[in-house]
Design an enzyme around this catalytic site. Structure first.
Site, PDB file in Angstrom:
ATOM      1  N   HIS A 685       0.841  -1.199   0.000  1.00  0.00           N
ATOM      2  CA  HIS A 685       0.000   0.000   0.000  1.00  0.00           C
ATOM      3  C   HIS A 685       0.878   1.251   0.000  1.00  0.00           C
ATOM      4  O   HIS A 685       2.060   1.208   0.322  1.00  0.00           O
ATOM      5  CB  HIS A 685      -0.911   0.023   1.223  1.00  0.00           C
ATOM      6  CG  HIS A 685      -0.151   0.110   2.520  1.00  0.00           C
ATOM      7  ND1 HIS A 685       0.504  -0.972   3.063  1.00  0.00           N
ATOM      8  CD2 HIS A 685       0.089   1.163   3.363  1.00  0.00           C
ATOM      9  CE1 HIS A 685       1.094  -0.601   4.191  1.00  0.00           C
ATOM     10  NE2 HIS A 685       0.869   0.686   4.387  1.00  0.00           N
ATOM     11  N   HIS A 737       4.835  -0.135  -0.043  1.00  0.00           N
ATOM     12  CA  HIS A 737       5.483  -1.015   0.932  1.00  0.00           C
ATOM     13  C   HIS A 737       4.450  -1.942   1.564  1.00  0.00           C
ATOM     14  O   HIS A 737       3.239  -1.718   1.482  1.00  0.00           O
ATOM     15  CB  HIS A 737       6.197  -0.204   2.013  1.00  0.00           C
ATOM     16  CG  HIS A 737       5.269   0.693   2.797  1.00  0.00           C
ATOM     17  ND1 HIS A 737       4.789   1.881   2.292  1.00  0.00           N
ATOM     18  CD2 HIS A 737       4.746   0.560   4.052  1.00  0.00           C
ATOM     19  CE1 HIS A 737       4.008   2.456   3.191  1.00  0.00           C
ATOM     20  NE2 HIS A 737       3.957   1.671   4.270  1.00  0.00           N
ATOM     21  N   ARG A 747       4.225  -8.218  17.816  1.00  0.00           N
ATOM     22  CA  ARG A 747       5.037  -7.084  17.391  1.00  0.00           C
ATOM     23  C   ARG A 747       4.200  -5.805  17.500  1.00  0.00           C
ATOM     24  O   ARG A 747       3.032  -5.782  17.097  1.00  0.00           O
ATOM     25  CB  ARG A 747       5.508  -7.284  15.954  1.00  0.00           C
ATOM     26  CG  ARG A 747       6.326  -6.119  15.409  1.00  0.00           C
ATOM     27  CD  ARG A 747       6.542  -6.244  13.910  1.00  0.00           C
ATOM     28  NE  ARG A 747       7.255  -5.085  13.374  1.00  0.00           N
ATOM     29  CZ  ARG A 747       7.214  -4.711  12.098  1.00  0.00           C
ATOM     30  NH1 ARG A 747       6.498  -5.410  11.214  1.00  0.00           N
ATOM     31  NH2 ARG A 747       7.891  -3.647  11.700  1.00  0.00           N
TER      32      ARG A 747
END
Length: 756
Positions: A685, A737, A747
């Site tokens: 995106h 990316h 995370r």
């Protein structure tokens, strides 16, 4: 013809003037040698005021004889009521042995509230110029009997009324005056001298007058507006602006003792612009020469919710002082801080000589708690010093305790100020009602333009008191409790004035004078070093899980120290950043503590979005590339986060994207949570931003496996994010990316779409 007459008259006047001048020159008296001046003063105790008087006298090499030392003071509280007769009685006894020395000049002065601004030669010269046998100090107020005002001789210009705090005259004449004393020690000395002076026959026979224009004596009571400091190259003087004179003796009579303390910070040569502080190194304690360090009781007071309390304790622990010489007393009145104290106690209870905690369950008032801490030192003969520190003091100087001990004052505090403000832990002056007033030198002291050790009327937050003083001058208890005053003001007033507790209960007139010692204890502040700062507690909201995160506005320096990476500044000094992919910059920004607390705050809030397309939090209610996240706005952290961007991200932007000036604005600020079970990755995106930051909030291989970011245009991946480091990359057009899959664990990243 008229012209000749005028010339003749002028000529006659000139001859007459020359005749007078030559006659005066011929008859000019021989200067009195300074050896013929004897200073007599009364002091029953070596108070701080007396020691200061002697320092100024020694500076000018006066010959001083002290009367009454060690004798019980029975002369009353002359600063507040009638009294002082004991001084006359002692002077009378001393003069009996000096009465036959016709060429001896006697200077009788007070000592507790008086300093010299000039030397013996000057005072003798001015006394000779007065052309009288006895000269009394003068003031503009009548004391103690106002009804006597009309009996005073009128003066064309100058002070009209007698003050007994300063008398100078030839010994036989002084003796004739004091020989008339036949009253009690508690009777009034000034009234005695006044009645003699107002007797026209005695005034003429004894050749007495007053120092109407303050040539020698400057009484400050009623005259503060008339005097100012005059800085010279050799020393500092007081100048009387009304009469344009330089008085030699400065007397803080009445309620002007605090102002005298201010003047004595400079006079006679204590501080000047040329050399700074001239006596700061006098009478210092050399700790290196002691067999062992003094024992110190440290009193810590937590009286309101205070930001950065764990950091406060760590700085206390970091003081460069043997911990076996420190006893710790902690009073905490806030339930919120019990967890912080418990953690510090568990980790350090065996570090100190002793560790005592009094918590909110004791329900002590602030004054009662401080009295308890001070009493622990007062009642322990081995306690050499009592070091009181409030939790809103962030000490940055590890030598603070040593510096204060070495300065060797009964009460001394280090200057600490609030960052970027003139707010500090001392007052340079007091108003008439005993509250704050700004002294002329306050700003210069706070800003470090004048550096020294300063006698001040009020201090708070942090100070060191000698244990010896607590067991002597300050031996009475309940110093922190005084009606209508907060504990700090009560302490300072009690220390200055040594108020007797019996006195507060309206003592009888007979006992009033017997209860109060002569004068109080001086308090000092030193700004010879940088010691630290005061934390603002005013708007500390403890409703958050990690409330310190919200302190970026109120306490920016402490926020930065706690939350900004130690290597952040190296970005600008050493180009300490990396470019792992084209126009993708990687740099340190957060500490591990910042990362942990942001994650804890989000998990405490707990309402993760679930990575759904439907999202009522954003305009239009639909997110094309959703993440499992919580917005900063949801936890009330949006303003703080935007300020963080402007303070710490914008400067980096200007460095790496030269010529681009960011607005530092973002609509989308959020923390993303990646887990294999909920959302492990993010599809390719573009971000709706000019540039994006992406800050890693935990550690790869410790907290999670996998993760990272891949930039498609450059086929470049960053797969090992560092905790506290941020990516910065363009958001539109060039930097498509994706978020690489998190394969295990959880995370966390913090993301902002800046300049959308």
């Amino acid at each position: 013809m008229e012209y000749l007459k005028i010339i003749f008259v002028l000529s006659c006047w000139m001859k007459l003037a020359n005749s007078v001048y030559s006659t005066d020159t011929a008859q000019a008296p021989t200067a009195i040698p300074k050896e013929k001046l004897l200073v007599l003063t009364v002091a029953t105790k070596e108070t701080d005021g007396f020691l200061r008087f002697m320092q100024s006298a020694n500076y000018f090499n006066y010959t001083v004889k002290v009367l009454g030392m060690g004798e019980e003071w029975r002369g009353g509280d002359v600063g507040r009521s009638i009294g002082g007769g004991q001084k006359v009685r002692l002077l009378k006894e001393a003069m009996e042995g000096l009465a036959d020395q016709e060429d001896l000049v006697v200077l009788s002065v007070d000592s507790y509230d008086l300093i010299f601004a000039g030397g013996p030669e000057e005072i003798l010269r001015k006394f000779q110029q007065a052309n009288h046998k006895v000269l009394f100090a003068a003031e503009g107020l009548v004391w103690p009997d106002k009804q006597l005002a009309d009996k005073y001789p009128s003066v064309r210009r100058g002070k009209r009324f007698l003050n007994s705090g300063g008398i100078i005259g030839y010994a036989p004449y002084i003796n004739k005056i004091v020989a008339q004393w036949n009253l009690h020690d508690s009777d009034d000395d000034q009234l005695f001298y006044t009645k003699i002076y107002l007797d026209p026959l005695q005034r003429e026979a004894l050749n007495m007058t007053l120092d109407h224009k303050c040539q020698i004596f400057q009484n400050l009571n009623g005259a503060i507006d008339e005097v100012l400091l005059k800085f010279g190259t050799d020393r500092v003087r007081v100048r009387n602006t009304m009469y344009d004179t330089l008085p030699v003796v400065v007397h803080g009579n009445g309620n002007t003792k605090i102002y005298l303390n201010y003047l004595a910070n400079y006079i006679p040569n204590v501080w000047n612009y040329e050399h700074g502080c001239s006596n700061c190194d006098e009478n210092m304690v050399d700790l290196s020469q002691l067999k062992e360090y003094p024992n110190v009781l440290v009193g810590v007071y937590i009286e309101q919710p205070t930001p950065f309390l764990p950091e406060f304790f760590q700085r206390l622990l970091a003081l460069d002082y043997p911990k076996d010489k420190l006893k710790l007393f902690v009073h905490n009145s806030e339930v919120y801080h019990e967890k912080h104290i418990q953690r510090f106690w568990e980790e350090n209870r065996n570090v100190f000589n002793s560790f005592k905690v009094v918590g909110p369950e004791e329900n002590l008032s602030h004054g009662e708690a401080r009295n308890m801490g001070m009493d622990l030192c007062r009642e322990d003969a081995s306690c050499d010093y009592y070091f009181s520190i409030d939790s809103d003091v962030m000490l940055t100087n590890r030598q603070t305790l040593k510096v204060l001990i070495e300065q060797n004052r009964k009460i001394i505090g280090p200057l600490v100020t609030r960052h970027g403000k003139l707010w500090s832990n001392f007052w340079g002056a007091l108003s008439l009602d005993g509250y704050y007033a700004r002294s002329e030198d306050y700003i210069d002291i706070v800003q470090g333009k004048r550096v020294g050790v300063w006698n001040i009327p009020f201090m708070a937050h942090i100070y060191l008191i000698k244990g010896e003083a607590l067991r002597n001058e300050l031996k009475e208890k309940n110093y922190f409790v005084l009606e209508k005053l907060d504990p700090d003001m009560a302490l300072c007033r009690n220390a200055r004035e040594l108020t007797s507790h019996r006195e507060k209960d309206s003592p009888s007139p007979e006992s009033f004078h017997m209860l109060r010692p002569p004068k109080g204890v001086f308090m000092y502040i030193t700004n010879r070093h940088d010691f630290g700062r005061l934390i603002s507690t005013a708007n500390y909201n403890i409703s958050h899980y990690n409330s310190d995160l919200w302190q970026i506005f109120e306490n920016p320096v402490d926020w930065r120290e706690k939350y900004i990476h130690k290597n952040y500044t190296r970005i600008f000094t050493e180009n300490y950043l990396e470019e792992p992919c084209p126009d993708v910059f990687w740099f340190p920004v957060f500490t591990e503590k910042a990362c942990d607390e942001i994650v804890e705050e989000m998990e405490h809030y707990g309402s993760w979005s679930g990575g759904k397309h439907e999202d009522k939090r954003i305009a239009g209610g639909y997110e094309t590339v959703p993440t499992d996240d919580i917005h900063m706005k949801q936890i009330g952290f949006d303003k703080e986060w935007l300020h963080f961007i402007r303070e710490y991200i914008s400067p980096v932007t200007l460095k790496v994207f030269s010529g681009y000036y960011t607005k530092g604005y973002a609509l989308m600020n959020f923390v993303v949570k990646y887990t294999p079970e909920r959302q492990a990755y993010l599809r390719p995106h573009h971000d709706s931003s000019t540039f994006t930051i992406n800050i890693a909030l935990n550690n790869k291989d410790t907290d999670f496996q996998g993760g990272g970011c891949r930039f498609h245009r450059y086929n470049c991946s960053i797969e090992s994010p560092r905790k506290g480091w941020s990516f910065m990359h363009p958001g539109r057009l060039t930097h498509l990316h994706e978020g690489l899959p998190t394969t295990n664990g959880t995370r966390y990243i913090a993301v902002s779409f800046i300049d959308p």
